[in-house]
Design a protein around this motif. Structure first.
Motif, mmCIF file in Angstrom:
data_model
loop_
_atom_site.group_PDB
_atom_site.id
_atom_site.type_symbol
_atom_site.label_atom_id
_atom_site.label_comp_id
_atom_site.label_asym_id
_atom_site.label_seq_id
_atom_site.Cartn_x
_atom_site.Cartn_y
_atom_site.Cartn_z
ATOM 1 N N UNK A 255 -35.126 25.358 11.341
ATOM 2 C CA UNK A 255 -35.125 24.499 12.524
ATOM 3 C C UNK A 255 -36.554 24.267 13.035
ATOM 4 N N UNK A 256 -36.872 22.996 13.282
ATOM 5 C CA UNK A 256 -38.212 22.647 13.732
ATOM 6 C C UNK A 256 -38.223 22.017 15.122
ATOM 7 N N UNK A 257 -37.104 21.445 15.531
ATOM 8 C CA UNK A 257 -37.055 20.751 16.823
ATOM 9 C C UNK A 257 -35.778 21.142 17.551
ATOM 10 N N UNK A 280 -41.172 24.102 15.867
ATOM 11 C CA UNK A 280 -42.426 23.434 16.198
ATOM 12 C C UNK A 280 -42.369 22.699 17.533
ATOM 13 N N UNK A 281 -41.188 22.207 17.917
ATOM 14 C CA UNK A 281 -41.056 21.472 19.179
ATOM 15 C C UNK A 281 -39.877 22.017 19.982
ATOM 16 N N UNK A 306 -44.514 21.958 23.545
ATOM 17 C CA UNK A 306 -43.598 22.527 24.533
ATOM 18 C C UNK A 306 -43.482 21.574 25.708
ATOM 19 N N UNK A 307 -42.238 21.225 26.053
ATOM 20 C CA UNK A 307 -41.993 20.281 27.144
ATOM 21 C C UNK A 307 -41.097 20.937 28.194
ATOM 22 N N UNK A 327 -50.547 28.292 18.138
ATOM 23 C CA UNK A 327 -50.609 26.987 17.484
ATOM 24 C C UNK A 327 -50.222 25.840 18.411
ATOM 25 N N UNK A 328 -50.011 26.138 19.688
ATOM 26 C CA UNK A 328 -49.651 25.081 20.636
ATOM 27 C C UNK A 328 -50.734 24.008 20.695
ATOM 28 N N UNK A 329 -50.316 22.756 20.532
ATOM 29 C CA UNK A 329 -51.225 21.622 20.616
ATOM 30 C C UNK A 329 -50.927 20.743 21.828
#
Length: 513
Positions: A255-257, A280-281, A306-307, A327-329
Motif C-alpha cells: 500500500x502506497x496511498x 508514501x501518501x 502527509x495531509x 523522507x517527508x517531502x
C-alpha cells in the motif's frame, strides 16, 4: 452467434429505411446522422449529446467505433445495438435507463468501455453483460443497485476498472467478483455497506485501487482487506470509522496511498498504520484527534506526503511527531481552526522537506528555528492571525528573498491587514535594522552574564580561601609597616651623618635656627 428471427430482421430493416428517408443530409453531417448530432465517418465517432433522444438511433454508419449518447432521454437498450458490431466505446450516461434486457450487448464483442452511470438501473444479473468479452471499463455509478449476486461479472475476464459507487448496495455475494482476475480498480464508495465485504475480496488478487469510503463501517476488524496483497491505493474517506483494529491493515504490504479523511478517529492510529511500511501518501484530516503526538507515524519510513486538513479539534503538533518520517517531502497542515501550537523542533530534522502548507490555522507567530526555511521550495502561510513584531523580521526578509506567498498581519491593530513583506524594521518595532547587530548585542549580553555568573560562582565556591588570603595579605602588610617603623627608629640623624661620612657621601648641610 445467435440468429435473429424473421420478425426482428424485418423490424430492423423497416426502421433503417425509415431513418434514411426522414434524416436530412447536410454538408457537415454524414448520411443517416440524426439532427443535432455530430457524425464523423473518417474517425467513426458519433456524438449525440443533449439531443432529447428517447431511443437509440439506427441510421448511423454501421462501422462506427465510438458512440456518445449522454444527457438524453433513452429509457432502454433495444435491438438497435446489433447494427454496430465494431463499437469500442459507448457512453449512455445521464439517461433514463431503467433496465437492460438480457443479451443487449451480445454482438459487442469489441466493446472496451461502457458507461451507464447516472441512470435508474435497479438490478442487473450475470446475463446482462453477456457478449462483452473485451470490456475493460464498466461504469455503473450513480444508479439504484441494491445487491451484487454471485458471478455477476464472470463473463468479463478482461475487466480492469469497475465503478459501482453511489448506489444503494447493502449486500455483496462472496463470489460476486468471481472471474475478475484482471480487475485493477474497484469503486464501492457511497453505498450503504455496514461492514467491509472482506469475503468478496478473496478473488481480487490483482486489485491495485479500492474505494470504499462513504459507507457506514464504524469499525475495521483484523485482516479487513485480506487477499488484496497488491493493493496500492485505499480510500476509506467518510466511512464512519471510529475504531480500527490493531491488525486491520495487515497484509497490505504494497500500500502506497491511504485516505482516512472525514472519519471519527479520536487519536491517530499509530500502531495500526505501522504495518504499512511502504506507505508514501497519507491523508488523515477531518478527524477528531486533538494532538499529533510524538512518534504518531512511527514505522512509516517511506512516507513522502502527509495531509492533515480540516481537523476541527487539532490544537498541537508535538516535537518529534515526524521523527520517524525522514523522507517527508510535502506536509499540509491547513484549515485546522484550533491549531496554534507547533512546538519548536516539530519540523526539524526532515532533510527532504521541500513543500510546506500552514495556511488557515490559528498560528500567531512562527519561530525561525521551527524548520529549515531556506531549504523549502514552496511555502504557504496565509490566513493565520499573525502578530507582527520584530520577532518576524526574519520572515519578512525570507519572503522577500524567496518570493514566497505573502502573510497579512492581524495584530497589532495599527498593522492589521498589512502585508508583512511591506513592513520596515521600524514598523515592526525593531531597535536595530540589521538582525546581525541584534545577534551581536544579544551575544555580548549573554557573554557578560555568563562571565559575571562564573566569577560569582568562583568566589562563592572558594570563599574560605579568599578570606584566608585577604587575612594573610592584611597581616603581612601590618608586619611590614612595623618593621619599617623599627628600621627607621634604628638610625638617628647623627648616625646617618656618621655613616654618610664613612661612605664618602657628602652630608646635607643643616641650618640651625
Amino acid at each position: 452467434m445467435p440468429n435473429l428471427n424473421f420478425a426482428q430482421k424485418l423490424l430492423a430493416l423497416h426502421l433503417l429505411l425509415l431513418g434514411l428517408l426522414i434524416t436530412p443530409i447536410s454538408a457537415t453531417s454524414a448520411v443517416g446522422c440524426p439532427t443535432g448530432c455530430v457524425c464523423n465517418d473518417e474517425t467513426y465517432v458519433v456524438l449525440c449529446e443533449r439531443n432529447k433522444l428517447d431511443v437509440l438511433p439506427i441510421t448511423l454508419n454501421p462501422a462506427i467505433q465510438r458512440l456518445v449518447l449522454r444527457n438524453n432521454k433513452i429509457k432502454t437498450i433495444d435491438a438497435a445495438f446489433q447494427f454496430y458490431r465494431d463499437l469500442q466505446y459507448v457512453d449512455l450516461s445521464n439517461n433514463h435507463l431503467v433496465n437492460i434486457p438480457t443479451k443487449s450487448f451480445v454482438y459487442q464483442e469489441k466493446l472496451q468501455e461502457l458507461h451507464l452511470n447516472k441512470n435508474k438501473l435497479s438490478s442487473i444479473n450475470n446475463k446482462t453483460f453477456q457478449g462483452l468479452k473485451s470490456l475493460t471499463v464498466l461504469n455503473l455509478r450513480e444508479n439504484f443497485l441494491e445487491e451484487l449476486p454471485k458471478s455477476l461479472f464472470s463473463i468479463m475476464p478482461k475487466l480492469e476498472e469497475l465503478n459501482l459507487g453511489q448506489n444503494r448496495i447493502s449486500k455483496i455475494d462472496p463470489l460476486a467478483f468471481d472471474g475478475l482476475t484482471a480487475l485493477r480498480v474497484l469503486y464501492l464508495d457511497d453505498n450503504v455497506l455496514s461492514s467491509v465485504p472482506t469475503p468478496s475480496f478473496s478473488v481480487l488478487g490483482s486489485l491495485a485501487e479500492l474505494h470504499v469510503g462513504l459507507n457506514a463501517f464504524s469499525y475495521l476488524p483484523d485482516d479487513a482487506f485480506k487477499g488484496l496483497g497488491k493493493l496500492s491505493v485505499l480510500d476509506l474517506s467518510s466511512a464512519g470509522l471510529s475504531n480500527i483494529s490493531s491488525n486491520a491493515f495487515r497484509g497490505l504490504t504494497g500500500l502506497r496511498n491511504l485516505n482516512l479523511v472525514d472519519n471519527r478517529l479520536e487519536r491517530i492510529p499509530t500502531a495500526q498504520l505501522s504495518h504499512l511500511s511502504r506507505l508514501e501518501e497519507l491523508s488523515i484530516g477531518q478527524n477528531e484527534f486533538a494532538a499529533v503526538e510524538k512518534n504518531s507515524f512511527k514505522g512509516l519510513s517511506n512516507l513522502r506526503k502527509l495531509d492533515i486538513t480540516g481537523a476541527t479539534n487539532l490544537q498541537k503538533i508535538e516535537k518529534g511527531a515526524f521523527c520517524d518520517n525522514l523522507n517527508l517531502e510535502f506536509i499540509i497542515l491547513a484549515s485546522n481552526k484550533k491549531l496554534e501550537d507547533l512546538e519548536d523542533g516539530a519540523l526539524v530534522g526532515l532533510p527532504n522537506l521541500k513543500h510546506l502548507v500552514l495556511k488557515d490555522n490559528s498560528f500567531k507567530a512562527f519561530s525561525e528555528s521551527m524548520v529549515s526555511w531556506n531549504e523549502l521550495r514552496s511555502l504557504e502561510m496565509t490566513d493565520n492571525p499573525i502578530f507582527c513584531d520584530c520577532q518576524l523580521l526574519w520572515l519578512s526578509n525570507l519572503m522577500t528573498s524567496k518570493n514566497l506567498s505573502n502573510v497579512q498581519c492581524s495584530m497589532p491593530l495599527a498593522l492589521r491587514e498589512r502585508p508583512l513583506r511591506t513592513l520596515s524594521p521600524d514598523d515592526l518595532g525593531c531597535s536595530f535594522r540589521d538582525p546581525r547587530q541584534q545577534a551581536i548585542l544579544v551575544t555580548l549580553c549573554v557573554s557578560a552574564v555568563i562571565l559575571l555568573g562564573g566569577l560569582g560562582l568562583f568566589l562563592f565556591r572558594y570563599r574560605q580561601r579568599v578570606r584566608e588570603a585577604l587575612k594573610d595579605y592584611k597581616w603581612n602588610k601590618r608586619a611590614i609597616s612595623r618593621k619599617e617603623h623599627e628600621y627607621q627608629k634604628t638610625f638617628s640623624d647623627d648616625d646617618y651623618i656618621v655613616r654618610s661620612a664613612q661612605q664618602g657621601i657628602k652630608p646635607i648641610p643643616v641650618t640651625e635656627l
